[in-house]
Write an enzyme that holds these catalytic residues in place. Sequence first.
Site: not given
Ligand code: F6R
Length: 605
Positions: A2, A27, A74, A98-99, A481, A485, A488, A504, A600
């Site tokens: 948010c 956000r 969000w 936000n929260g 990773e 990527k 998502e 396994h 994010k």
């Molecule tokens: C993946 C991604 C998330 C962040 C995770 C941690 O591409 O962006 O998995 O890595 O939410 O976020 P931070 O690094 O901001 O603590």
Amino acid sequence: MCGIVGCIGNEKALNYLIGGLHRLEYRGYDSAGVVTIGKKGATLIRAKGKVAELEALTDKKPSLDTIGIGHTRWATHGEPSVINAHPHQAGDIYLVHNGIIENYKELKAELKNHKFVSQTDTEVLAALINSFYDAKTGLVDAVTQALQLVVGTYGIAVVSVRNPDEIVAARSGSPLIIGVGDNEIYVASDAAALIGYTTQAIYLNDGEIAVCSRDGVQLRDLSAQPISAKVETIDADMQAIQKQGYDHFLLKEICEQPRTLSSTLSGRVNVKENLVRLGGLNLSIEELSEIEHVTIIGCGTAYYAGLLGSYYLEQLVDDLTIDVVAASELRYRSFHLPKNTVALVISQSGETADTLACLREIKRRGVKTLGIINAVGSTIAREVDGGVYVHAGPEISVASTKAFTSQVSAITMFGIQLAQAKGMGKQDTTRFIKELAQLPNEIELVIKKQQSKIAKIAKKYAHYDHALYFGRDTLYPVALEGALKLKEISYIQAEGYAAGELKHGPIALVDDKFFEVALILDNWLFDKSLSTLCEVNARGGHVLVITNSKKAIEAEEIIRIDTSLDILAPVVINVVQQLFAYYVAVARGNDVDQPRNLAKSVTVE
Ligand code: F6R
């Protein structure tokens, strides 16, 4: 999660609110809304979906008001809809939040005079504030009394038609910054919304309330006692938050890694003197040499960066035990930290709720904490005992890319400094230092040479709905990773496995509906990696191999990177995966910068 904005001054508030919300859209993008207050009362405009939808509505109703607040959501409580969009109203007051208000059900049961229209916990907080707001109790006192009853997390901004010259903002657990301009005060959930407006900011701490007026900002605590404000300078430029000609922020952030990684290493890695110096650790050589255990925590990509970093730490430092735990898991486990532990807290945003909760618990136990953080001034950065800013610059695209590369490099630097403090393995640290210094160039080369080939191959695999990534040793976290990527941003179901684990269970999945990404290093494990690849090929796999080897390999497609790196080659291989996921998502027509359901900076649990 948010985005919150607010402003009060002499200019049209709407211009800042809409511009700020665009900057904070990463956000959350389920709905957006603004309210401005003027002579004719409040003008509330809300829209489902992205800020552009809101902007289209505000264009039809341009407001001249000079005070207002806004929000991009969000969703947590209640589906994305106009009725659940912020600002929420109760009586004369309007609130953005936000929260999560954890005790909203209990509070709601008591608020009999308010007719609830949304499913949100935020409307409960608005109604609670309104229940205290009367002729005797002003806005800030009503907010203060309400917050004393709240259990949960919040960053809020509140305005009222009855107090048209004031924004009240408060935080507990969700970030909030007050920007101090020449004739304008701004409220924002992160610094991106302040760039270009002011360089002066007050980072609110938990339990602080800010009363923003045209005359300035007054801070107080939850018991209404005044506190003094520390104004800090924000160091970020406009360029860093623009696409600069790239189609997407994600592509820009992948391609700028040679430069952002150079900033991470700059002034810290000294090849000539074979030294690494991290200025902010706040640990003497003696204290460093006493470290016996390192606990690494983070979430998502930051967790995987920690996992890869742990392989390097164990290569660098002999007498060290290490564990790497997802912060969302650690916080509810009955974990034990051996004596002489240091915790490495990894986070791009510096605001991730689970990571922050772990940090606080670890600190409470008296254990030293070091941050590997990107966002300057963020909550985690301010609460750790010491650490390293990775200086990768703002990461706007929701999927994290450049932060991973910088985080792994920062952990490696920490490992080198630790090894040197313990007086061990000069030869090993030399190899690491040389490779770290070369890494930006190697990444640049691979992007230059391979980008168009990767784009072409990505198109071929874009129609699949399932993918398996696998790699051994340092390539195992890279496989995790890579799968993260891909899933998502492309929405292809993708899982990462340690190559040795395939037999396994997961190998049962191999069929025409899947494709596989095999990560292979030309090292002592090459033959073992080849065997796994053969086993997948033998079962009709559609394998894309990414490797630094020039040796014969059989696979449907191969991307061979030409790199002189050995130990850090996995970081370069990861850049290939980033580009691959990007081009697959583009081929599928997805919104790569703002993928569905995500946001994010995960500031809620
Ligand atoms: C993946 C991604 C998330 C962040 C995770 C941690 O591409 O962006 O998995 O890595 O939410 O976020 P931070 O690094 O901001 O603590």
